[in-house]
Design an enzyme around this catalytic site. Structure first.
Site, PDB file in Angstrom:
ATOM      1  N   HIS A  41       7.689 -38.241  -0.049  1.00 35.96           N
ATOM      2  CA  HIS A  41       6.878 -37.325   0.764  1.00 35.96           C
ATOM      3  C   HIS A  41       7.382 -37.367   2.193  1.00 35.96           C
ATOM      4  CE1 HIS A  41       5.029 -41.255   1.654  1.00 35.96           C
ATOM      5  NE2 HIS A  41       4.810 -40.735   2.838  1.00 35.96           N
ATOM      6  N   HIS A  87       0.289 -37.884  -1.990  1.00 37.64           N
ATOM      7  CA  HIS A  87       0.817 -36.923  -1.017  1.00 37.64           C
ATOM      8  C   HIS A  87       2.264 -36.587  -1.322  1.00 37.64           C
ATOM      9  CE1 HIS A  87       1.864 -40.803   0.410  1.00 37.64           C
ATOM     10  NE2 HIS A  87       1.748 -40.648   1.686  1.00 37.64           N
ATOM     11  N   HIS A 114       7.567 -39.223   9.643  1.00 41.28           N
ATOM     12  CA  HIS A 114       8.415 -40.081   8.804  1.00 41.28           C
ATOM     13  C   HIS A 114       8.749 -39.392   7.496  1.00 41.28           C
ATOM     14  CE1 HIS A 114       4.416 -41.238   7.067  1.00 41.28           C
ATOM     15  NE2 HIS A 114       5.097 -41.260   5.949  1.00 41.28           N
ATOM     16  N   HIS A 159      -2.156 -49.128   3.648  1.00 42.81           N
ATOM     17  CA  HIS A 159      -2.935 -48.010   4.178  1.00 42.81           C
ATOM     18  C   HIS A 159      -4.310 -47.979   3.521  1.00 42.81           C
ATOM     19  CE1 HIS A 159       0.363 -46.194   6.227  1.00 42.81           C
ATOM     20  NE2 HIS A 159       1.038 -45.900   5.147  1.00 42.81           N
ATOM     21  N   TYR A 177       7.263 -49.366   7.623  1.00 44.18           N
ATOM     22  CA  TYR A 177       7.884 -48.295   8.407  1.00 44.18           C
ATOM     23  C   TYR A 177       8.975 -48.864   9.299  1.00 44.18           C
ATOM     24  CZ  TYR A 177       3.956 -45.290   7.189  1.00 44.18           C
ATOM     25  OH  TYR A 177       3.035 -44.539   6.511  1.00 44.18           O
ATOM     26  N   GLU A 228       9.933 -44.604   5.732  1.00 48.90           N
ATOM     27  CA  GLU A 228       8.927 -45.446   5.091  1.00 48.90           C
ATOM     28  C   GLU A 228       9.405 -45.755   3.680  1.00 48.90           C
ATOM     29  OE1 GLU A 228       5.305 -43.416   3.921  1.00 48.90           O
ATOM     30  OE2 GLU A 228       4.168 -45.277   3.825  1.00 48.90           O
TER      31      GLU A 228
END
Lengths: 303, 303, 303, 303
Positions: C149, C196, C210, C242, C251, C261
């Protein structure tokens, strides 16, 4: 003074070239020297010159195992103790094997040969001793960190256990007792803070059940199993958890028929902790906690 | 004879009720006894009656740490060695603390109080000693397996290090040296086969940097971090890998301001292995291998 | 018809040679083609010819991102829908980039360029499609399995979100709302069953926060972090969980200053599940669940 | 429109009370409702009211499986497609089962009953939808996150496969072909981005091979195996990796003799990826990658 660890095994290989390739490229030990019929290997995180010696031979099995002791003086002390205990000893001259000093050799009641040695060249673990990274690049195969322990077989489990306890100060982490609640089917003995530096099981005298190498964690056991699958290695048992030692593990055979184990987990053993007892009716879950079935091959095949 | 391990810490709590709740329900130690101003706790896989004593107090910090020795005779032997070394000792009578025998108490050059003890009631690890399961049900919170080590601060790192080496036979796994290439910023010392049973760092005398508890693997570090997040625990540093010891770890503060660590990994330490040296310019990656930044709080806050 | 996934990103590199080396040997993507100022790369478990194109440039940032659609007919359908929605489109001829067919190009309200494409040569994932092993040998560096993503920035988060939902059928997994309880700080949007395929955050128009690549598990995040440490890669944040997506992640910056990431975990997203809302006061734990502090750099640096 | 997932299974239990206890306390599903001979359960991370219905019965096996579709209109559309395809359908009125709307029911060529449904009450996953923690407290037993897939048996594998592909748009991730290189021994079919929402294998018509639940990672497989060992659950196979799907897994039987699987890993499936083929001589490693032996029980026992 004292025993530092199970520092070395010398194992007989019938399938010579294929076995060398297996120990180097599948199990992932590092070759450090070679003679006519001997190949010297180390696991990556060991500092000594070697911990495994492969020996070209007509039969598989254990030529000897060896305990590393703290100092050359320990050789004299332990030799005296052995002799007083009624065990004959011989001296193996320095230089008999590459990079090693003198050794004391004797035989256990279960008939395996054991050596004691204090001196061996240190070659390091592939990392600098100043500001090292946590792991080296370029490892190959399963790549265990170290030789951890072995399980030997014999008729007189009690005799070998007693000798290791009384002469060398091993503590007993766990034991499996027979129907009488007392006699040993097997014992797990330690001098380091791992649950076993050596274990002894009822079986044919002088035989080897397996040589165990250490992995850092359960994901490494899966990776080892994948590599076993990729390389058509003969799998014996696992991945599984042992009830005994709590370790998580996989067993498989080298191309000469010697059983190997790669293993992780297990508690930190302490000599003031109580010895854990397994009754004979629970030996299945002691060996194979998930399915409670040790398996016929696991309990009957030795080399 | 010898030291078995860092067996006990007594830590001062200013925020009494909240701290008790934290050590029991967030860190996940098990209460085994309570007196007016003392709560006795153990980690689940320990066999002794307690390894952590919380003490109600006006300031945070370490009341004392204690090494468990093999036998009561060791108390006499070590007391004599300490006195000969020039260190004064006192005797703490049996029964001063619940479930404990007599202790010998003395002070390190870095001013922490240390006790030696041999006798403590064993209450077991929650599993039977016959045919145990690999882990008990009903654990709460982070639930480390055991008290592992502590890091103490003081001006005379060399003095405390030397005393621990010469009187008690600690080996040095790693050290950080200052610009002169010789003086210690910090040392990591062991008697078990773990990379540190105690560590010493330059800092204010008598102070505690952290008490470290053991986890089995990296997934447990993530789970600990989740629990830290869920419970609004003050996180200091991590999850991160130490270059020093190779351990993977997370640091956080109890409600009274004492730093805790839960930690896994690290190699199996051996006294014949070379001491690893970290130069002062690399201390960032020694402490925090991923980002090479120890962090201001980590290097300046003590209790 | 429909969008299969975020199939491609083209990223600008200012530090050309070092960036190529980083993407190949540190991040561990595989080079599949090269032109003057473009290097084509794929992650190992992708089947298409490439998913990442590095472009030599004077500034870092995102040249474009691209969604792979199911069929060439989808290009016409989506172009029509875009035009009806009021978005201008252009056609990129087949062969403009190596191994690709025609594409439709347009600009989001947040000013990033997006392309749609259906045709790209398949080169496979390095494993046979008959009786494959579970993973290939010879991987290098962090070696994520796939491009997962990206997070793009802009003023009109609502506008880009609405376009992606209405024209392309993206579902919203999670959102962060501002003090008014309604306006978006950020949205997480998916067409696959991952939380995502693209996310949008308030920030400077046209910018990239990112590019995210997928790892299989938490141990791979630690290994990635070790490799970051070994290679002196600039670490931004992590390892951390997260709250948003539940993913565990790290990251870091490529040598040109674009944030990468590598990420694992997170739930299996379903379009009938409720959208999760994060309130602005909890954005710290949404981004960084352990310490609840997103960090100044994480929220302010874009490329 | 489309199928969202395999949303529900109804399984027959002969050993009623013990089976309920097992599904709740060992497998760790959550009871959401109960009628005379039906117990409704969900996995913790599912949002719908239930995904598993236990039915008191005289024989074990699958009463039906059900696909959740996007909208009530899909019921009409799919019913029409089924009828045109030559498959008879019936309507199950809303309220026949607790918390569910109307369903369309039909039979596969392999004789299992399938239902389609769009409406079911959502009860959430135990976490708030505003600012949720990454996991809830208080989970019990193995606690998989979700119902993942099932493997059904029958003579006409090709017929069921074709129906699922042509009527419902399933894609084929993998297949095992017989000696002719063409006929199916088994097929793995998906609509989500997981490698199988349903799989079909040659065997007795109408039968169930296993119901599979999802775990997040390999450590959860070990934990599941420990719980299986602790609770004397009948273990069938594993922990092991499948060559097929790459998943890592363990199989075991509920107290009524239905096979369960808990499973993690596997790639992210995409409909534009090539179908992987396993030849019949490699089915052993397709099923059991480590030892290449599927096992007699695994391939012969159905419920």
């Amino acid at each position: 003074m004292g025993i530092l660890r199970t520092g070395r095994v010398q194992i007989r290989m019938t399938n010579w070239e294929e076995s060398i390739n297996y120990y180097k490229n599948v199990l992932g030990l590092i070759e450090t020297a070679r003679e006519d019929d001997l190949v010297y290997l180390k696991a990556w995180d060991e500092h000594d010159h070697h911990s495994v010696i492969l020996q070209k031979a007509d039969t598989a099995g254990l030529e000897h195992l060896a305990f590393k002791v703290e100092s050359p003086e320990d050789l004299d002390t332990y030799e005296k103790k052995l002799n007083e205990y009624g065990v004959a000893t011989t001296r193996i001259p320095a230089g008999t094997r590459i990079a090693e000093g003198e050794a004391v050799r004797f035989q256990l009641p279960t008939e395996q040969y054991v050596e004691l040695y204090a001196e061996i060249e240190q070659v390091g673990n592939g990392l600098p001793i100043v500001n090292p990274a946590p792991w080296p690049d370029g490892l190959v195969g399963i790549a265990p960190t170290r030789l951890d322990h072995l399980l030997i077989a014999g008729e007189d489990v009690a005799g070998t256990t007693k000798l290791l306890q009384e002469v060398f100060g091993f503590s007993m982490a766990e034991k499996v007792v027979l129907e009488d609640g007392e006699s040993y089917l097997a014992t797990w003995l330690f001098v380091t803070n791992t649950p076993h530096d050596i274990a002894v099981i009822k079986g044919p005298n002088g035989k080897l059940h397996h040589v165990g190498f250490f992995l850092e964690e359960w994901n490494d056991v899966r990776r080892a199993a994948d590599i076993i699958g990729k390389n058509n290695v003969s799998l014996d048992k696992g991945p599984v958890r042992h009830g005994i030692t709590r370790g998580t593990t996989i067993y498989f055979f080298d191309p000469s028929g010697n059983r190997n184990e790669v293993y992780c987990g297990g508690y930190i053993a302490m000599k003031d902790h109580p010895t854990i007892t397994w009754t004979i009716d629970k030996v299945g879950e002691g060996i194979s906690y998930f399915d409670k079935d040790a398996g016929e091959r696991f309990t009957s095949v030795f080399s």
